[in-house]
Structure formats: structure tokens, C-alpha cells
Design an enzyme around this catalytic site. Structure first.
Site, mmCIF file in Angstrom:
data_model
loop_
_atom_site.group_PDB
_atom_site.id
_atom_site.type_symbol
_atom_site.label_atom_id
_atom_site.label_comp_id
_atom_site.label_asym_id
_atom_site.label_seq_id
_atom_site.Cartn_x
_atom_site.Cartn_y
_atom_site.Cartn_z
ATOM 1 N N GLY A 52 49.133 -45.271 34.447
ATOM 2 C CA GLY A 52 50.263 -46.137 34.139
ATOM 3 C C GLY A 52 50.029 -47.028 32.936
ATOM 4 N N LEU B 29 48.945 -47.985 37.710
ATOM 5 C CA LEU B 29 49.628 -48.403 38.929
ATOM 6 C C LEU B 29 48.642 -48.871 39.989
ATOM 7 C CD1 LEU B 29 52.319 -45.577 39.258
ATOM 8 C CD2 LEU B 29 52.422 -47.720 37.959
ATOM 9 N N ASN C 111 46.007 -39.359 33.866
ATOM 10 C CA ASN C 111 45.029 -38.610 34.656
ATOM 11 C C ASN C 111 45.405 -38.507 36.122
ATOM 12 O OD1 ASN C 111 44.593 -41.425 34.933
ATOM 13 N ND2 ASN C 111 42.501 -41.089 35.650
ATOM 14 N N GLU C 112 46.699 -38.552 36.436
ATOM 15 C CA GLU C 112 47.155 -38.593 37.828
ATOM 16 C C GLU C 112 46.682 -37.413 38.666
ATOM 17 O OE1 GLU C 112 49.798 -41.537 35.835
ATOM 18 O OE2 GLU C 112 48.850 -39.638 35.308
#
Length: 304
Positions: free
Chosen positions: A155, A110, A179-180
Site C-alpha cells: 500500500g 495496509l 508484493n501482496e
């Protein structure tokens, strides 16, 4: 751009409607296999993506070409949704390979610039586009194969997981994963559900809490990708693999895919507005905006 996105949202039923369609009208609702006669290939191109459709084989290749790292921006997501909708509407298109034209990266995920310093209204529009991309890919009637020819975090990993099959370049410098948490962001429930459906509950729990990025070999071991090949063979292998999937009658494959994925799709479809509201409330928090700002500054220092 808003008009294009709204047009993108007006879609025909995908896998979510397939069960009821087939029960009412038998195999008539399923995609008919095209006659494999020699026809000209066609292509369509936007600034962000290029689609080559070989009508003789019924297979399209979507090349992501948004430098430098195929970030999933609002504009990019809109272009992808429109391209995918066009392919879905063409009954001669049975399969789609998704790959990258950018070196060393499939998609970096993202676009933070669509989440940092933006109005709540913009963040809501962006998140609706992310939802729509996932719904279209995860619910596609087509055979979808991700030709992951570079790193694919966050994303980008989600996009690859929406596909039916994932082939990744066997290069230890590349990585893939959600890996957010390392950015202070919590992956929403449908990211989590997609990964659970792919690698199982325990592997997902570890991956999401720790924000793990896997090497290709590690990703293959846990089932995050299905096959590793030499870097220059990713697209060729995807094309060869597609022939195996095309040999399965469309109606049987589509119905099976629907049975596997419909509960996950329905869960988001029933909670889209609440999910958007939760995202906007979270992403506009001062603490989250500060974390995103620090990350952007770190990226700038790396470039310098």
C-alpha cells in the site's frame, strides 16, 4: 472515527468532474494561481500526520508520522483523507509533497491489524477508507509529489503511484513494489490499473504475480519512480521539482491529468460496493486469515 470518515467522503468534484466543468464554464472551474506574496506558513497536526502549508508558495508538505512504519490503518487513512480534503478546498494550495517522518520507511502499506481477526463490518469500513484515500490522491487537482525517503512496499507503493511524480532515496537497502501475493493476497483491479498506468502491462504482470520488491535502481529502470537522489536530498529535490510543475498553467495541467486518469477513476467509482464486497469475502476466508496470522507471528519473532 466513523463520523470523521463519513465527513471525509463528502467531497467536492476532483479530476473526475473537471472535464465537464471546464467544457461548461471555460477556465473558471480551474484553480487560480495564487499571488506569490509573503504570507505566514500554516500547519495542522494529527497524531498520525503533520501538514505544513507555505501560503507564499502554495505548496504543502504532508509528513506521515505514525510509528513505527506508517502503516495505513483506518485511523491513519481517515486523517489523511481529511487533511487532503482541507488542502483541496483551499484554492491557494496548488501542490502537495508527501513524505515520511519515520526513519528508513515511507509507508509499510495496509495495516494487517485492520484485516486480521476483525468483523466483516470493520473490514468493509477499512476498505472503503483505502478506496477513498486512492480516489482523493489519484484524482487530486493539486500537483502531488511523493518524496519516498524509505522502503515503500504494498500500500505504500500504491500511495506513491497515485502521485504525479516520485523521487526516491538512492539507498540499495530500500525497496518498493506491490508484493501482496507473497502474503497470499491478490491486489485488486485498481491497484493493478494504477501500476499498469505507471510502468506498463508486462512489467505489472511480472511484478504482481511474483510479488516483486524493487531496489531504487530497479524501480527507476522500469519507471516505478522518476528520480533517485541522495537520502538527505529527497525532500529538497521534491521542493525544487515542484517549481517546474507550478510553472504550468493549472487549467491545462489539471485537464491533461484528468484525461489521463479519469477512465481509471471512473472504473472504481462505478464498482466501489462490489469491490468492498469482494474484499470482505476474500479477507475473511479462513485460509487468508491463517496466512495473515502466520505473517504476524513471523513479525513478532523478528522483533524478539
Amino acid at each position: 472515527m466513523k463520523m470523521a470518515l463519513r465527513a471525509c467522503l463528502r467531497t467536492k468534484p476532483g479530476l473526475t468532474g473537471l472535464l465537464s466543468q471546464l467544457s461548461c464554464s471555460g477556465h473558471a472551474a480551474a484553480r487560480r494561481a495564487p499571488a506569490l506574496v509573503a504570507q505566514r506558513s500554516s500547519s495542522s497536526t494529527s497524531q498520525k500526520i503533520k501538514v505544513d502549508f507555505d501560503q507564499s508558495s502554495g505548496v504543502a508538505v504532508m509528513h506521515m508520522q505514525s510509528p513505527p512504519v506508517n502503516s495505513l490503518s483506518l485511523e491513519f487513512l481517515t486523517d489523511v483523507c481529511i487533511a487532503l480534503e482541507k488542502l483541496e478546498m483551499d484554492k491557494s494550495c496548488r501542490g502537495l509533497v508527501v513524505t515520511s517522518s519515520q526513519p528508513k520507511v515511507f509507508s509499510a502499506g495496509l495495516d494487517i491489524l485492520d484485516m486480521y481477526g476483525k468483523s466483516p463490518e470493520h473490514c468493509a469500513e477499512f476498505w472503503k477508507a483505502v478506496q477513498e484515500m486512492w480516489l482523493k490522491f489519484y484524482g487530486s487537482n493539486m500537483i502531488t509529489i511523493a518524496a519516498v525517503n524509505g522502503s515503500s512496499p504494498a500500500g505504500g507503493c500504491l500511495l506513491s503511484m497515485t502521485c504525479d511524480y516520485r523521487i526516491m532515496a538512492d539507498n540499495p537497502r530500500y525497496s518498493i513494489g506491490l508484493n501482496e501475493t507473497k502474503l497470499g493476497i491478490v491486489a485488486p483491479f485498481w491497484f493493478k490499473d494504477t501500476m499498469v498506468n505507471t510502468v506498463g502491462h508486462r512489467a505489472t504482470e511480472m511484478a504482481l504475480q511474483l510479488g516483486l520488491l524493487y531496489s531504487p535502481a530497479e524501480a527507476l529502470k522500469i519507471g516505478l519512480v522518476d528520480q533517485l537522489v541522495h537520502e538527505d536530498q529527497v525532500l529538497t529535490t521534491a521542493t525544487e521539482t515542484m517549481t517546474k510543475w507550478l510553472a504550468i498553467p493549472d487549467h491545462a495541467r489539471q485537464l491533461t491529468k484528468s484525461m489521463m486518469r479519469k477512465p481509471t477513476i471512473d472504473k472504481l467509482a462505478a464498482n466501489r460496493e462490489a469491490d468492498v464486497n469482494n474484499f470482505v469475502k476474500f479477507i475473511t476466508k479462513d485460509s487468508i486469515q491463517k496466512s495473515l496470522g502466520m505473517y504476524l507471528e513471523m513479525l513478532k519473532r523478528r522483533k524478539a
